[in-house]
Motif scaffolding. Structure first.
Motif, short mmCIF file in Angstrom:
data_model
loop_
_atom_site.label_atom_id
_atom_site.label_comp_id
_atom_site.label_asym_id
_atom_site.label_seq_id
_atom_site.Cartn_x
_atom_site.Cartn_y
_atom_site.Cartn_z
N GLY A 145 13.07 -1.62 10.34
CA GLY A 145 12.05 -0.68 9.86
C GLY A 145 11.27 -1.25 8.69
O GLY A 145 11.67 -2.21 8.05
N ARG A 146 10.14 -0.61 8.39
CA ARG A 146 9.30 -1.02 7.28
C ARG A 146 10.09 -0.88 5.98
O ARG A 146 10.63 0.17 5.68
N LEU A 147 10.12 -1.96 5.20
CA LEU A 147 10.86 -1.96 3.95
C LEU A 147 9.93 -1.88 2.75
O LEU A 147 10.12 -1.08 1.85
N VAL A 148 8.91 -2.75 2.74
CA VAL A 148 7.97 -2.77 1.64
C VAL A 148 6.64 -3.34 2.12
O VAL A 148 6.61 -4.17 3.02
N SER A 149 5.56 -2.84 1.55
CA SER A 149 4.22 -3.39 1.80
C SER A 149 3.64 -3.83 0.48
O SER A 149 3.80 -3.12 -0.53
N TRP A 150 2.99 -4.98 0.48
CA TRP A 150 2.42 -5.51 -0.76
C TRP A 150 1.09 -6.19 -0.50
O TRP A 150 0.80 -6.57 0.62
N THR A 151 0.28 -6.30 -1.55
CA THR A 151 -1.00 -6.98 -1.41
C THR A 151 -0.85 -8.42 -1.85
O THR A 151 -0.03 -8.74 -2.71
N ALA A 152 -1.62 -9.28 -1.22
CA ALA A 152 -1.53 -10.71 -1.49
C ALA A 152 -2.91 -11.31 -1.67
O ALA A 152 -3.88 -10.84 -1.06
N ARG A 153 -2.97 -12.33 -2.47
CA ARG A 153 -4.18 -13.14 -2.60
C ARG A 153 -4.01 -14.34 -1.66
O ARG A 153 -2.93 -14.95 -1.62
N LEU A 199 0.31 -16.79 0.73
CA LEU A 199 0.03 -15.39 0.46
C LEU A 199 0.77 -15.04 -0.83
O LEU A 199 1.97 -14.80 -0.83
N GLU A 200 0.02 -15.06 -1.93
CA GLU A 200 0.60 -14.88 -3.25
C GLU A 200 0.58 -13.40 -3.64
O GLU A 200 -0.50 -12.80 -3.67
N PRO A 201 1.74 -12.81 -3.93
CA PRO A 201 1.77 -11.39 -4.31
C PRO A 201 0.93 -11.13 -5.56
O PRO A 201 0.97 -11.89 -6.52
N THR A 202 0.19 -10.04 -5.53
CA THR A 202 -0.62 -9.66 -6.68
C THR A 202 0.17 -8.80 -7.65
O THR A 202 -0.31 -8.50 -8.73
N GLY A 203 1.36 -8.39 -7.25
CA GLY A 203 2.19 -7.54 -8.10
C GLY A 203 2.12 -6.08 -7.70
O GLY A 203 2.88 -5.26 -8.19
N ALA A 204 1.21 -5.74 -6.80
CA ALA A 204 1.07 -4.35 -6.38
C ALA A 204 1.80 -4.11 -5.07
O ALA A 204 1.55 -4.81 -4.09
N THR A 205 2.70 -3.14 -5.07
CA THR A 205 3.32 -2.71 -3.82
C THR A 205 2.58 -1.47 -3.37
O THR A 205 2.10 -0.67 -4.19
N LEU A 206 2.46 -1.31 -2.09
CA LEU A 206 1.72 -0.18 -1.52
C LEU A 206 2.70 0.94 -1.18
O LEU A 206 3.84 0.68 -0.79
N PRO A 207 2.26 2.18 -1.30
CA PRO A 207 3.15 3.29 -0.93
C PRO A 207 3.41 3.27 0.58
O PRO A 207 2.54 2.86 1.35
#
Length: 171
Positions: A75-83, A127-135
Motif C-alpha cells: 500500500g501507499r506509504l509516503v508521497s514526496w516531491t522531488a527536484r 530525484l532529490e527530495p525537496t523536504g516536503a511530504t504530501l498528505p
C-alpha cells in the motif's frame, strides 16, 4: 522541526527498501512505476533508451511527485516531491550512480557493456527530495493503465493439464 526530520527519515527508509517507486513528472496525467536505487540522498533512475524504462515528464530542473509503497503490504506509504536533476555522462556523480544502478539492473542484455550503452543512449536522473511530504489522498485513486506493448497471458487450454499428466505417467 522534529516532524520534518521524521518526514525525511520516512522518505529515505521507505524509498531505500522499496523496489519500485511511482513517479509523476511535470505535465504527466498519471504516475509510472520505475525501478530505482537510493544513492547519496536521492532516488536514481535510468531510462529513455532502447530496452530501458521510459521517463516521461522528468526534465532537468523540473519537479516530480514520488509515491512509495510499503514493501510488505504494497500500500501507499509516503508521497514526496522531488527536484529532477539529470546527471552528465562521465561526471563523478554519474559514475557513482551508474555503479549502484548496474548492480540492481535485472536481465540486462549486454552485461558489462551496460554503462557504455547507458552513456550513449540513456539518461540517468536523480530525484532529490525537496523536504516536503504530501498528505495521503482520500478516496479511490484508480486510473487507467498507461499504454504499453505488453500483453496479458492467455488462459491455459482446458486439456493441457491432462496432456502433461499423461506424459509423466508414461515415463
Amino acid at each position: 522541526m522534529t516532524s520534518e526530520l521524521l518526514g525525511q527519515a520516512l522518505v529515505e527508509e521507505a524509498t531505500k527498501k522499496s523496489g519500485l517507486i511511482w513517479v509523476r513528472g511535470t505535465g504527466e496525467p498519471a504516475a509510472r512505476a520505475l525501478w530505482h536505487v537510493w544513492h547519496e540522498g536521492a532516488a536514481c533512475v535510468i531510462g529513455d533508451g532502447p530496452g530501458e524504462q521510459p521517463l516521461p515528464g522528468l526534465v532537468e530542473g523540473g519537479s516530480a511527485e514520488v509515491t512509495v509503497r510499503s514493501k510488505d503490504k504494497g500500500g501507499r506509504l509516503v508521497s514526496w516531491t522531488a527536484r529532477v536533476v539529470q546527471l552528465a555522462p562521465g561526471s563523478p556523480e554519474w559514475d557513482a550512480a551508474v555503479a549502484e544502478l548496474k548492480g540492481k539492473r535485472l536481465n540486462a542484455p549486454d552485461g558489462e557493456a551496460m554503462p557504455g550503452r547507458w552513456a550513449r543512449e540513456c539518461r540517468v536522473v536523480r530525484l532529490e527530495p525537496t523536504g516536503a511530504t504530501l498528505p495521503l489522498p482520500e478516496g479511490d485513486l484508480a486510473a487507467r493503465p498507461v499504454p504499453s506493448p505488453a500483453t496479458t497471458r492467455e488462459p491455459v487450454p482446458a486439456g493441457l493439464p491432462k496432456l502433461l499428466l499423461r506424459k509423466r505417467r508414461k515415463k
